[in-house]
Write a protein that holds these residues in place. Structure first.
Motif, PDB file in Angstrom:
ATOM      1  N   MET A 152      22.916  27.964  36.747  1.00  0.00           N
ATOM      2  CA  MET A 152      21.843  28.697  37.429  1.00  0.00           C
ATOM      3  C   MET A 152      22.279  29.118  38.826  1.00  0.00           C
ATOM      4  O   MET A 152      21.987  30.250  39.267  1.00  0.00           O
ATOM      5  CB  MET A 152      20.594  27.808  37.500  1.00  0.00           C
ATOM      6  N   ASP A 153      22.981  28.232  39.525  1.00  0.00           N
ATOM      7  CA  ASP A 153      23.448  28.574  40.873  1.00  0.00           C
ATOM      8  C   ASP A 153      24.440  29.735  40.854  1.00  0.00           C
ATOM      9  O   ASP A 153      24.503  30.527  41.793  1.00  0.00           O
ATOM     10  CB  ASP A 153      24.101  27.356  41.533  1.00  0.00           C
ATOM     11  N   ALA A 154      25.189  29.848  39.772  1.00  0.00           N
ATOM     12  CA  ALA A 154      26.217  30.891  39.683  1.00  0.00           C
ATOM     13  C   ALA A 154      25.610  32.292  39.597  1.00  0.00           C
ATOM     14  O   ALA A 154      26.275  33.283  39.918  1.00  0.00           O
ATOM     15  CB  ALA A 154      27.110  30.649  38.471  1.00  0.00           C
ATOM     16  N   VAL A 185      25.561  27.580  29.072  1.00  0.00           N
ATOM     17  CA  VAL A 185      25.375  26.206  28.601  1.00  0.00           C
ATOM     18  C   VAL A 185      24.595  26.270  27.297  1.00  0.00           C
ATOM     19  O   VAL A 185      23.502  26.826  27.246  1.00  0.00           O
ATOM     20  CB  VAL A 185      24.600  25.354  29.631  1.00  0.00           C
ATOM     21  N   MET A 186      25.155  25.722  26.236  1.00  0.00           N
ATOM     22  CA  MET A 186      24.471  25.658  24.947  1.00  0.00           C
ATOM     23  C   MET A 186      24.632  24.249  24.407  1.00  0.00           C
ATOM     24  O   MET A 186      25.733  23.809  24.118  1.00  0.00           O
ATOM     25  CB  MET A 186      25.070  26.669  23.965  1.00  0.00           C
ATOM     26  N   SER A 187      23.526  23.515  24.337  1.00  0.00           N
ATOM     27  CA  SER A 187      23.608  22.106  23.951  1.00  0.00           C
ATOM     28  C   SER A 187      22.571  21.786  22.885  1.00  0.00           C
ATOM     29  O   SER A 187      21.404  22.153  23.010  1.00  0.00           O
ATOM     30  CB  SER A 187      23.377  21.208  25.176  1.00  0.00           C
ATOM     31  N   LEU A 198      24.571  16.920  31.653  1.00  0.00           N
ATOM     32  CA  LEU A 198      24.080  18.201  31.143  1.00  0.00           C
ATOM     33  C   LEU A 198      23.203  18.891  32.181  1.00  0.00           C
ATOM     34  O   LEU A 198      23.318  20.109  32.396  1.00  0.00           O
ATOM     35  CB  LEU A 198      23.299  17.977  29.848  1.00  0.00           C
ATOM     36  N   ARG A 199      22.363  18.141  32.850  1.00  0.00           N
ATOM     37  CA  ARG A 199      21.503  18.714  33.889  1.00  0.00           C
ATOM     38  C   ARG A 199      22.357  19.348  35.001  1.00  0.00           C
ATOM     39  O   ARG A 199      22.047  20.441  35.489  1.00  0.00           O
ATOM     40  CB  ARG A 199      20.589  17.637  34.464  1.00  0.00           C
TER      41      ARG A 199
END
Length: 213
Positions: free
Chosen positions: A209-211, A6-8, A201-202
């Motif tokens: 993170m779960d992955a 994730v890059m935001s 986004l959250r």
């Protein structure tokens, strides 16, 4: 950064400049009172002004325009300091505008947050060159009017949620005042949409993170 799950960025201009990733509103939009708990316009007697201590003084033309705006909206000018270093400028602004500097009980970070949100909950608009003054004001139902000597950053962060219509240089303030009534109804939908984007986004962050958990 390119390899992150994730890059935001917090505005489209930053994302476009970097050339990769996605963008979502600044996380500060997720704070504050729910829109359906905001006080109605008729219960907002203040125009709140908070300006950075390290920017050029806005000048008499701007001061006169802000005073006229308060008259046209039948509101009272108050000034606040969102950080301790802004306090001397807030006092000077109150004197120059014929307003009132609302003094916080403490300069501790948590106390300042409570104090400034309480003022914004009673404000029809917040006038500032401090990005998070404008964003926090918006999350409490005070329409953000970004006015500064170099407004590019605040313009990007407000435009990201559709609230960039009243952002510009000191000498543009009269135009903001003329368009204020037309812009006011856009505040609640914009904040709700920003909060939905941040929630999305959250969720993506939690999934990433779960992955790897």
């Amino acid at each position: 950064m390119r390899e992150a799950s994730v890059m935001s960025w917090r505005d489209q201009g930053s994302r476009d400049g970097a050339g990769f990733g996605d963008f979502a509103p600044d996380w500060a939009y997720s704070e504050g009172a729910p829109v359906d708990q905001w006080a109605p316009v008729i219960e907002r007697p203040f125009i709140t002004v908070t300006m950075r201590f390290d920017r050029p003084w806005p000048g008499e033309e701007w001061l006169s325009s802000v005073r006229a705006f308060a008259v046209s909206t039948q509101t009272r000018i108050v000034t606040v300091a969102q950080v301790a270093r802004d306090a001397p400028r807030a006092v000077r602004l109150a004197n120059a505008l014929g307003g009132e500097y609302i003094t916080p009980l403490s300069m501790r970070h948590d106390a300042l947050d409570d104090y400034i949100r309480a003022v914004y909950r009673r404000s029809l608009a917040v006038i500032s060159d401090r990005a998070h003054g404008l964003i926090i004001g918006a999350t409490e139902g005070a329409y953000p009017i970004g006015s500064g000597s170099d407004p590019h950053k605040i313009s990007r962060l407000l435009t990201a949620v559709g609230l960039g219509g009243l952002v510009g240089r000191y000498d543009e303030f009269d135009g903001f005042a003329a368009r204020f009534d037309a812009q006011l109804p856009s505040l609640a939908p914009a904040v709700n949409a920003a909060r939905a984007d941040i929630a999305d986004l959250r969720a993506h962050i939690h999934a990433a993170m779960d992955a790897v958990a």
